[in-house]
Write a protein that holds these residues in place. Structure first.
Motif, PDB file in Angstrom:
ATOM      1  N   UNK A   1       0.433  -1.378   0.216  1.00  0.00           N
ATOM      2  CA  UNK A   1       0.001   0.269   0.259  1.00  0.00           C
ATOM      3  C   UNK A   1       1.220   1.596   0.339  1.00  0.00           C
ATOM      4  N   UNK A   2       1.656   1.195   1.069  1.00  0.00           N
ATOM      5  CA  UNK A   2       2.567   2.527   1.197  1.00  0.00           C
ATOM      6  C   UNK A   2       3.569   2.859  -0.443  1.00  0.00           C
ATOM      7  N   UNK A   3       3.711   1.886  -1.254  1.00  0.00           N
ATOM      8  CA  UNK A   3       4.648   1.761  -2.538  1.00  0.00           C
ATOM      9  C   UNK A   3       3.293   1.948  -3.372  1.00  0.00           C
ATOM     10  N   UNK A   4       2.748   1.087  -3.190  1.00  0.00           N
ATOM     11  CA  UNK A   4       1.650   2.650  -4.644  1.00  0.00           C
ATOM     12  C   UNK A   4       1.305   4.058  -3.840  1.00  0.00           C
ATOM     13  N   UNK A   5       0.715   4.030  -2.790  1.00  0.00           N
ATOM     14  CA  UNK A   5       0.713   5.083  -2.540  1.00  0.00           C
ATOM     15  C   UNK A   5       1.310   6.114  -2.838  1.00  0.00           C
ATOM     16  N   UNK A   6       2.650   5.745  -2.861  1.00  0.00           N
ATOM     17  CA  UNK A   6       3.939   6.901  -3.550  1.00  0.00           C
ATOM     18  C   UNK A   6       4.253   7.313  -4.646  1.00  0.00           C
ATOM     19  N   UNK A   7       4.346   5.647  -5.135  1.00  0.00           N
ATOM     20  CA  UNK A   7       4.085   5.430  -6.495  1.00  0.00           C
ATOM     21  C   UNK A   7       2.687   6.797  -7.470  1.00  0.00           C
ATOM     22  N   UNK A   8       1.047   6.942  -6.639  1.00  0.00           N
ATOM     23  CA  UNK A   8      -0.016   7.473  -7.781  1.00  0.00           C
ATOM     24  C   UNK A   8       0.626   8.887  -7.312  1.00  0.00           C
ATOM     25  N   UNK A   9       1.168   8.821  -6.072  1.00  0.00           N
ATOM     26  CA  UNK A   9       1.028  10.463  -5.386  1.00  0.00           C
ATOM     27  C   UNK A   9       2.160  10.873  -6.688  1.00  0.00           C
ATOM     28  N   UNK A  10       3.041  10.448  -6.520  1.00  0.00           N
ATOM     29  CA  UNK A  10       3.991  11.003  -7.986  1.00  0.00           C
ATOM     30  C   UNK A  10       3.669  11.021  -9.070  1.00  0.00           C
ATOM     31  N   UNK A  11       3.151   9.944  -9.451  1.00  0.00           N
ATOM     32  CA  UNK A  11       2.367  10.354 -11.188  1.00  0.00           C
ATOM     33  C   UNK A  11       1.099  10.867 -10.991  1.00  0.00           C
ATOM     34  N   UNK A  12       0.435  11.537  -9.741  1.00  0.00           N
ATOM     35  CA  UNK A  12      -0.705  12.045  -9.903  1.00  0.00           C
ATOM     36  C   UNK A  12      -0.993  13.662 -10.124  1.00  0.00           C
ATOM     37  N   UNK A  13       0.556  14.007  -9.726  1.00  0.00           N
ATOM     38  CA  UNK A  13       1.208  14.811  -9.355  1.00  0.00           C
ATOM     39  C   UNK A  13       1.867  15.708 -10.456  1.00  0.00           C
ATOM     40  N   UNK A  14       2.336  14.891 -11.229  1.00  0.00           N
ATOM     41  CA  UNK A  14       2.283  15.260 -13.038  1.00  0.00           C
ATOM     42  C   UNK A  14       1.313  14.949 -13.451  1.00  0.00           C
TER      43      UNK A  14
ATOM     44  N   UNK B   1      -6.127   3.812  -7.807  1.00  0.00           N
ATOM     45  CA  UNK B   1      -4.870   2.747  -6.609  1.00  0.00           C
ATOM     46  C   UNK B   1      -4.191   4.577  -6.005  1.00  0.00           C
ATOM     47  N   UNK B   2      -4.649   4.966  -6.010  1.00  0.00           N
ATOM     48  CA  UNK B   2      -4.185   6.369  -4.559  1.00  0.00           C
ATOM     49  C   UNK B   2      -5.774   5.895  -3.992  1.00  0.00           C
ATOM     50  N   UNK B   3      -6.763   6.307  -3.834  1.00  0.00           N
ATOM     51  CA  UNK B   3      -7.579   5.322  -3.161  1.00  0.00           C
ATOM     52  C   UNK B   3      -7.571   4.864  -1.557  1.00  0.00           C
ATOM     53  N   UNK B   4      -7.170   3.215  -2.892  1.00  0.00           N
ATOM     54  CA  UNK B   4      -7.276   1.676  -2.600  1.00  0.00           C
ATOM     55  C   UNK B   4      -5.986   1.981  -1.251  1.00  0.00           C
ATOM     56  N   UNK B   5      -4.884   2.860  -1.742  1.00  0.00           N
ATOM     57  CA  UNK B   5      -3.725   2.595  -1.613  1.00  0.00           C
ATOM     58  C   UNK B   5      -4.279   3.646   0.184  1.00  0.00           C
ATOM     59  N   UNK B   6      -3.727   4.867  -0.445  1.00  0.00           N
ATOM     60  CA  UNK B   6      -4.366   5.665   0.872  1.00  0.00           C
ATOM     61  C   UNK B   6      -5.587   5.067   2.232  1.00  0.00           C
ATOM     62  N   UNK B   7      -6.570   4.387   1.790  1.00  0.00           N
ATOM     63  CA  UNK B   7      -7.509   3.972   2.537  1.00  0.00           C
ATOM     64  C   UNK B   7      -7.161   3.006   3.712  1.00  0.00           C
ATOM     65  N   UNK B   8      -5.837   2.005   2.398  1.00  0.00           N
ATOM     66  CA  UNK B   8      -5.712   0.716   3.415  1.00  0.00           C
ATOM     67  C   UNK B   8      -4.264   1.347   4.712  1.00  0.00           C
ATOM     68  N   UNK B   9      -3.940   2.269   4.270  1.00  0.00           N
ATOM     69  CA  UNK B   9      -2.898   2.433   5.296  1.00  0.00           C
ATOM     70  C   UNK B   9      -3.822   3.406   6.449  1.00  0.00           C
ATOM     71  N   UNK B  10      -3.988   4.368   5.701  1.00  0.00           N
ATOM     72  CA  UNK B  10      -5.078   4.725   7.184  1.00  0.00           C
ATOM     73  C   UNK B  10      -6.029   3.632   7.549  1.00  0.00           C
ATOM     74  N   UNK B  11      -6.654   2.780   7.076  1.00  0.00           N
ATOM     75  CA  UNK B  11      -7.041   1.126   8.145  1.00  0.00           C
ATOM     76  C   UNK B  11      -6.705   0.784   8.824  1.00  0.00           C
TER      77      UNK B  11
END
Lengths: 517, 644
Positions: B321-334, B353-363
């Motif tokens: 989840x953390x990996x996907x979060x950081x990855x999508x964050x960078x892509x979305x920012x671009x 993917x952003x929502x999946x990873x962010x929500x799971x980290x928070x969960x």
């Protein structure tokens, strides 16, 4: 653009496994009527592998009036080819074939034509040819679905010697928690938990599973070792359970009460599963046994040594602090894995004893997780139904006023009528009046053959059927096509339990009934 | 609007032959009525496609279609009038062209537009003999219900969800209307639940969608929260600061992902965890430093052992989840830098993917079960499963009822439920259509009471949150006595007037003649619907801002209706048997097997029912457009679940 995107809304119902099975299926349609094409439409859209339409008719003006898969410019062309082409347009992933041939001719002269289909859907096939086809498919364990859209009446019949279901997906499945009969690891973990040392806040964080097991045990110690059984005892137990709650709002205790009646049910293997375990095929597996029955046989051994089915291993969400929840989840998970591994080795040893190929571990796993929901449906062949129908069902249904069974009888009589006169009653407007008495006598002969009083089928129903003159209404065919394709999807995906064995839709009063005839 | 094609194709001679089977079965008289009838089909989606096909092949020739939507790839598994090359085109227009081929002389008019727009008022509806709803959302259903009542045109209402379907007929005065059926209020989440105190996966998913909006949505400092999710009330000063921080962070290039991660999963969580009084009854959340994660083994305890089938159905481990979060964050920012503000879309894989990873980290941080991508998509995107088979059955039943209505046999119309597995030999549950509910504020008594704090609730909140959202008004107009207080819609107003109205929306009710015991007349000329509302001042109800810090967030209450939400919404698929069981008040299905109903909150049995915005924090998911149920005590109840 991916298929999973296109199929997203249905994958949520039957999953990738169901989709893969659907994509492997090849459905054969006999006669491209409105009912036939509407049924195929609902199968091509979600992506069956292939379909074949067998039909010797040419597109007629009447087809234009009720069949969505013909066009005016195709008048006079082969109906098989025309409907096949238009159906194919619905989904480029699906292969479509057409055979310009009379299905009856194929049945009588080249029956092995049907041997490679996953399922055959027949409509408007005369009785004798249908019985021949049914016998052949039955022998080859290929499902036959017979459909008819006749005026306001829809008919559906499913026949296959044996249909195996691992995922029957019941409406309200119970969680496999074993609270009333905790397994060793669960029992030990529960005993380790000391409730007396907990403050009230900590007590509200104990998963209700532990609470239940503890308090049932405590209850038993003062009730001759018996768990609450009667309604009064359960009421009593409820009070006892709640008396342990630190405050009235404790959610874990509330959850316990919500689930109390379910978890207090004595553990038992359902009669359906018990029947499977006692089936000849489970008792005496042979080298001819298929994967399903080898696994049932292995399951039988498992149950003989443990008295219970393998644990599913899933723990549903419940109120608890994270640590205890994860700990409890682990207990269930590990027991589930242990049971699976024991079950797998039982399967393996049986497979090697019989000299068979290994069964894929995915399939064994799926089977093991679903042992509570296994199902086998065995159908009569058409020949058997025609010779020895379930007359007690027929009679008791016919005795009720306005029962849909009367249309089953009428449709059977119409088949007999067709065999004799090679036309449907009332097909020609000028013969409506003269055909009615002929249909009546066909009906009476049919009833007499099975010793059913002919008073049970009133003339008015036969008159109504004669008035239809075998015409097919698009709207009813579309509706029946929805129902039939749904049953075909159940048969192809081996998910859910298909109906057994006859279904009548009555468009006069919008009722639908299933009969096992 | 697409042009008519009423020119006679010159194939009349064949018409009779083509439809001879209809004339034989229905009789010439009824067939002629069908040919004369004028039908409006609202919606050209799954049911709409079936309806248009069935109507044309049942001899109907005068049809209008309205649909706002364009064709999407995920429609093609059931909406059979459309092909891949139609993606992006108007549903109603393509549907018209597709069915016209089968009867070129039919008179079919297609509108690519919103059923709630001004051109489709009661006058427009009056030209039809029958309206068929094939809609997928509640507010449009309520709107059409009101317009049909006003125009006195019979309406066939329907819906499907997965294997389930239902339909009924609504006729003014003769049957219950769509809003006669009391329901629970739509599920809303209190801000504090989402921001500080989540207890279910859905809370974290809603939070993650908001985070997406804050990071990549339209920058809006003053109202940073509401524009991301309708149901979340405005943020406090402190929260707005967080928003500003985050948006500033978008500017920073270096270590952007790490920075955001640290902010939302460490700093914010750490601050929350320190609020000791919040964590008396439960375990505080565990802030997680990014630096610590590498040293951990991937924790996959939440992974269910029986879900290996689908890669999207696999539950990711924490590190994943953390990996996907950081990855999508960078892509979305671009993307954000290149294309500007993004809006969240469930079909946008990166956003999902952003929502999946962010929500799971928070969960994970809050000790809540984590969810698979497949499940998160469903919950975040309000996805309702849909298949061709169910639509075919319901489409056929609708046209059967339609023919009864055209034939003047309303009494033969039925309410019908389609269930997934035959229960006690039945697959269709057929019942008489209930009579109007005498307490219905829409079709019967036109009177309700709203309790609120007139000194804190603003005019804008009354208009938007209560009248539009809860009472389904499209364009409410408010009068007291003969004085016009508020007018909706921009078309007839000057810029000045609109500005004045915006200012007015900021006033509290009591300062604008809407104090205690005032009776407001609320009228919607689009719906031709008028209701009198008694304002009842309750001092203890605050504003949303004030209340969100407290445990219960109720800030208004509507008395005299329970229809603030959703008839035709449904319970989850698996509990449909309960529907059947709960239906035992209906004679035709009294022999269904009884299964213990799943527990629900009790609905008052009295005719006056109450709905509020109180939230209970239970996890729910929304299923739109499908059956409701009737409770065993005879009081109607919809057990549906919803997240928005």
């Amino acid at each position: 653009m991916t298929d999973s995107e296109k199929y997203d809304r249905q994958l949520r119902l039957w999953g990738e496994d169901g989709q893969a099975k659907l994509e492997k299926s090849h459905i054969c349609l006999l006669n491209g009527t409105a009912l036939g094409t509407e049924t195929l439409k609902n199968l091509v859209l979600p992506g069956i592998g292939a379909f074949t339409v067998v039909d010797s008719h040419k597109v007629a003006e009447s087809d234009l009036g009720n069949n969505f898969f013909v066009e005016k410019k195709t008048l006079g062309q082969s109906r098989a080819r025309v409907v096949c082409e238009l159906l194919r347009e619905l989904n480029d992933r699906v292969k479509g074939f057409s055979v310009e041939e009379d299905p009856v001719y194929l049945i009588n002269n080249n029956i092995s034509f049907f041997k490679d289909f996953s399922l055959v859907f027949a409509n408007r096939i005369p009785e004798t040819a249908l019985v021949t086809l049914s016998a052949y498919l039955y022998e080859n364990n290929i499902p036959l679905v017979v459909g008819n859209s006749y005026g306001y009446i829809g008919y559906l019949r499913v026949s296959v010697p044996e249909h195996q279901i691992i995922e029957s997906k019941p409406d309200n499945p119970m969680d496999d928690l074993r609270i009333i009969n905790p397994f060793k690891e669960l029992d030990e973990a529960t005993q380790k938990i000391e409730l007396t040392g907990l403050n009230s806040q900590e007590l509200t964080h104990v998963p209700y599973v532990y609470l239940m097991i503890k308090f049932i045990k405590e209850w038993k110690s003062t009730h001759d070792g018996k768990a609450p059984e009667t309604r009064a005892e359960k009421e009593e137990f409820k009070k006892f359970f709640l008396s342990k709650s630190p405050n009235p709002d404790a959610e874990n205790f509330a959850e316990g009460i919500t689930n109390m009646l379910k978890v207090l049910q004595p553990y038992r293997i359902s009669s359906d599963i018990d029947k499977l375990l006692k089936d000849e095929k489970a008792v005496n597996p042979t080298e001819q046994s298929d994967d399903f029955w080898i696994m049932v046989s292995a399951l039988k051994s498992f149950v003989e040594s443990h008295g219970v089915l393998p644990l599913n291993g899933n723990l549903p969400d419940m109120h608890a602090d994270t640590c205890s929840f994860i700990q409890l989840q682990k207990i269930y998970q590990e027991k589930g894995i242990a049971d699976l591994s024991e079950f797998s080795s039982l399967v393996d040893s049986l497979v090697s004893k019989l000299g068979k190929d290994q069964i894929s571990s995915d399939l064994v796993k799926k089977f093991c997780k679903n042992t509570r929901f296994l199902n086998v449906v065995r159908y009569k062949s058409l020949a058997e139904e025609y010779e020895k129908p379930n007359t007690s069902v027929i009679i008791s249904e016919l005795e009720q006023p306005d029962n849909n069974m009367v249309y089953y009888i009428a449709l059977r009589a119409i088949d007999k009528f067709f065999s004799t006169y090679t036309r449907y009653p009332g097909f020609h407007d000028e013969e409506v009046d003269s055909d009615l008495p002929l249909l009546k006598s066909a009906t009476h002969a049919l009833l007499q053959e099975h010793s059913i009083s002919s008073d049970l089928v009133k003339d008015e129903y036969l008159a109504e059927m004669t008035r239809y003159g075998a015409c097919e209404l698009h709207n009813l065919s579309s509706l029946m096509g929805g129902i039939i394709s749904q049953e075909i999807i159940k048969l192809m995906t081996h998910q859910y339990v298909p109906l057994n064995n006859t279904f009548i839709f009555n468009g006069i009063n919008s009722t639908a009934t299933q009969f096992t005839i | 609007m697409t042009g008519n094609s009423n020119s006679n194709g010159g194939d009349n001679s064949n018409q009779n032959e083509r439809f001879s089977h209809l004339i034989e079965t229905l009789g010439l008289n009824l067939f002629q009525k069908i040919q004369k009838a004028k039908i409006l089909v609202v919606g050209a989606g799954g049911i709409g496609c079936e309806l248009l096909k069935n109507l044309i092949l049942s001899g109907f020739i005068n049809i209008e279609i309205i649909d706002l939507d364009t064709i999407d790839l995920s429609n093609l598994n059931r909406q059979f009038l459309f092909r891949k090359h139609h993606i992006g085109m108007s549903k109603s227009k393509i549907a018209r062209e597709a069915v016209l081929k089968y009867n070129p002389s039919a008179n079919i008019v297609a509108h690519h537009g919103d059923i709630k727009s001004q051109e489709f008022g009661p006058q427009y509806f009056k030209q039809f003999d029958l309206v068929m709803n094939a809609l997928d959302n509640l507010s449009a259903r309520r709107h059409v219900n009101r317009v049909c009542l006003s125009a006195d045109v019979p309406l066939v209402e329907s819906g499907t969800a997965g294997y389930l379907g239902q339909l009924t007929v609504i006729k003014k005065g003769d049957t219950e209307c769509f809003e006669c059926v009391p329901t629970e209020a739509p599920k809303q989440f209190a801000v504090c639940t989402i921001r500080s105190n989540p207890s279910a996966p859905i809370h974290c998913i809603v939070w993650a969608k908001m985070l997406f909006g804050r990071l990549f949505g339209v920058a809006d400092d003053s109202n940073a929260v509401t524009d991301m999710d309708d149901n979340i009330v405005e943020g406090t000063e402190e929260q707005n600061n967080i928003v500003r921080d985050l948006q500033l962070a978008v500017e920073k290039d270096k270590g952007y992902g790490q920075w955001v991660y640290h902010k939302v999963f460490y700093t914010d969580i750490d601050r929350l965890a320190r609020m000791k009084e919040m964590w008396k009854e439960k375990k505080p959340p565990q802030p997680r430093l990014l630096a610590d994660i590498d040293q951990e083994l991937d924790n996959n305890t939440a992974e269910h052992i029986n879900t290996a089938q689908l890669k999207d159905q696999k539950v990711w481990g924490f590190k994943e989840n953390v990996r996907v979060f950081l990855e999508t964050l960078a892509q979305l920012k671009q993307r954000f830098e290149k294309d500007g503000a993004l809006s969240w879309d469930k079909d946008d894989d990166m956003a999902l993917n952003f929502v999946v990873s962010a929500s799971n980290i928070r969960s994970h941080i809050f000790g809540i079960t984590t969810k698979s991508k497949f499940d998160v998509k469903s919950m975040a995107g309000n996805i309702i499963p849909a298949i061709a088979t169910t639509n075919a059955v319901i489409g056929g039943l609708i046209v059967m009822n339609a023919i009864n209505i055209i034939d003047g046999r309303l009494k033969d119309c039925k309410s019908i439920f389609l269930i997934e597995q035959p229960s006690n030999k039945r697959m269709l549950l057929v019942s008489e259509i209930p009579k109007p509910n005498t307490a219905c504020y829409v079709c019967q008594k036109n009177f309700i009471t709203i309790k609120l704090n007139t000194n804190t609730v603003k005019v804008g909140q009354l208009i938007h949150d209560i009248l539009k959202k809860h009472l389904a008004f499209s364009l409410p107009m408010l009068t007291v006595g003969n004085d016009l207080l508020y007018e909706s819609g921009d078309e007839d107003l000057s810029k000045e007037e609109i500005r004045a109205r915006d200012a007015l929306e900021q006033k509290v009710l009591s300062s604008y003649r809407m104090g205690d015991n005032v009776i407001l007349a609320v009228e919607d000329y689009l719906q031709d619907f008028k209701v009198s509302i008694l304002i009842n001042h309750v001092e203890s109800f605050g504003t949303e801002e004030e209340n969100k810090k407290k445990e219960h967030e109720k800030w208004f209450e509507i008395v005299g209706t329970a229809t603030a939400a959703a008839p035709f919404q449904t319970q989850p698929i698996q509990s449909i048997t309960t529907t059947a069981t709960a239906y035992n008040a209906v004679t035709d299905i009294d022999d269904l097997e009884i299964i213990e109903p799943t527990p629900t909150t009790p609905t008052p049995t009295t005719t006056t029912t109450t709905t509020t915005t109180t939230t209970s924090g239970k996890k729910r998911k929304e299923i739109e457009s499908a059956p409701g149920s009737e409770d065993s005590d005879g009081s109607k109840k919809q057990k549906y679940e919803t997240i928005e």
